[in-house]
Structure formats: C-alpha cells, structure tokens
Scaffold this active site. Structure first.
Site, PDB file in Angstrom:
ATOM      1  N   CYS A 104       8.699  -8.912  -1.701  1.00  0.00           N
ATOM      2  CA  CYS A 104       8.387  -8.567  -3.085  1.00  0.00           C
ATOM      3  C   CYS A 104       9.373  -9.256  -4.026  1.00  0.00           C
ATOM      4  O   CYS A 104      10.582  -9.163  -3.841  1.00  0.00           O
ATOM      5  CB  CYS A 104       8.466  -7.054  -3.265  1.00  0.00           C
ATOM      6  SG  CYS A 104       7.997  -6.498  -4.921  1.00  0.00           S
TER       7      CYS A 104
ATOM      8  N   CYS B  81       0.426  -6.335  -1.657  1.00  0.00           N
ATOM      9  CA  CYS B  81       0.145  -6.447  -0.224  1.00  0.00           C
ATOM     10  C   CYS B  81       0.336  -7.909   0.175  1.00  0.00           C
ATOM     11  O   CYS B  81       0.671  -8.746  -0.654  1.00  0.00           O
ATOM     12  CB  CYS B  81      -1.287  -5.979   0.030  1.00  0.00           C
ATOM     13  SG  CYS B  81      -1.647  -5.607   1.744  1.00  0.00           S
TER      14      CYS B  81
ATOM     15  N   CYS C 179       2.359  -2.692   2.510  1.00  0.00           N
ATOM     16  CA  CYS C 179       2.608  -3.219   3.852  1.00  0.00           C
ATOM     17  C   CYS C 179       4.051  -3.717   3.907  1.00  0.00           C
ATOM     18  O   CYS C 179       4.634  -4.054   2.878  1.00  0.00           O
ATOM     19  CB  CYS C 179       1.627  -4.321   4.234  1.00  0.00           C
ATOM     20  SG  CYS C 179       1.798  -5.858   3.331  1.00  0.00           S
TER      21      CYS C 179
END
Length: 140
Positions: A87, A8, A80
């Site tokens: 990422c 997240c 999210c």
C-alpha cells in the site's frame, strides 16, 4: 462526507465486493472507491454474486491505486495481505484497516463449487462492511 478506499491486489474481486457493500451501507455518508496495486478487470463472478444479493456492480471499473493518490482519504481498507504490504503512503490523517479475505478467484472445483466460494467470501465481506460502517460512520 468521508472518503473510503478499498485496496486489493488486482481490483477484480474482493475490493469490488467491498466497494459495493460499503456504498450500500454508507449511503450518503461516504464516497467509496476501490483500487488495486495492479488492475485485472472486474471478475464476472463477482458481478454475478453481488447481483444475487441485489447489489449492482456491473458498472464498476478496475482502477490502479495511483489514480487516487491525490484524494484525501479518511479510511484505507486493504482486503488482502499483498495490498497491505504494498500500500502506498497516503498523506494526512488516514486511518488504515486490514482484513485478509480469501481470494475467490483462486477457487477450484466444479462451477458450482467455485460459485459457492464466491458466495462465502461475499458474505464475509458483507459482514465486515456492515460492521465497518456501523463502527466508523454511524457514530458521526
């Protein structure tokens, strides 16, 4: 034994809820971690709503994703859009999943309205986590 990372933005609410439920539903079939692109500390309201459902996340810590880059993850779940877009690359045959849950920390209104939003998001994440474990771990 599978390694699962929930990612997240701040590792304070959504990823903490998901870590708690994924651990609960996976049992001894997985090691579950959560992390953030940043670290904001575990939100006390997240701890409270999980306790209401019998899951203790009071000892969870807010961790940066960079702490886990050496772990061979089987699954990375972003919860999210910001985390999905930012990422990092994980080597190996990592399977990535994404579900953009609302951020309960952004809820406004009375204290009860804010807690209701936390409960709503908790239930969404609980359902997602149970289905994820049933689909990906209970078939091995």
């Amino acid at each position: 034994m599978k390694n699962i990372l929930v990612l997240c933005t701040g590792n304070s609410c959504r990823s903490q809820l998901a870590e708690g439920y994924l651990r609960h539903f996976a049992g001894d079939k997985a090691v579950v971690y959560s992390a953030g692109i940043e670290t904001h500390g575990v939100n006390p309201k997240a701890i409270q709503v999980m306790a209401e459902d019998g899951i203790d996340i009071s000892r969870h810590t807010s961790n940066n994703v960079d702490e886990y880059l050496a772990i061979p993850f089987d699954y990375v779940i972003t919860v999210c859009d910001n985390a999905s877009e930012n990422c990092p690359y994980f080597p190996g045959s990592v399977k990535r999943f994404h579900h953009n849950f609302p951020d309960p920390a952004k809820a406004t209104g009375t204290a009860e309205q804010v807690m209701d939003e936390f409960r709503k998001v908790r239930e969404m994440i609980k359902t997602y986590s149970k289905e994820f474990i049933n689909q990906h771990l209970n078939t091995i």
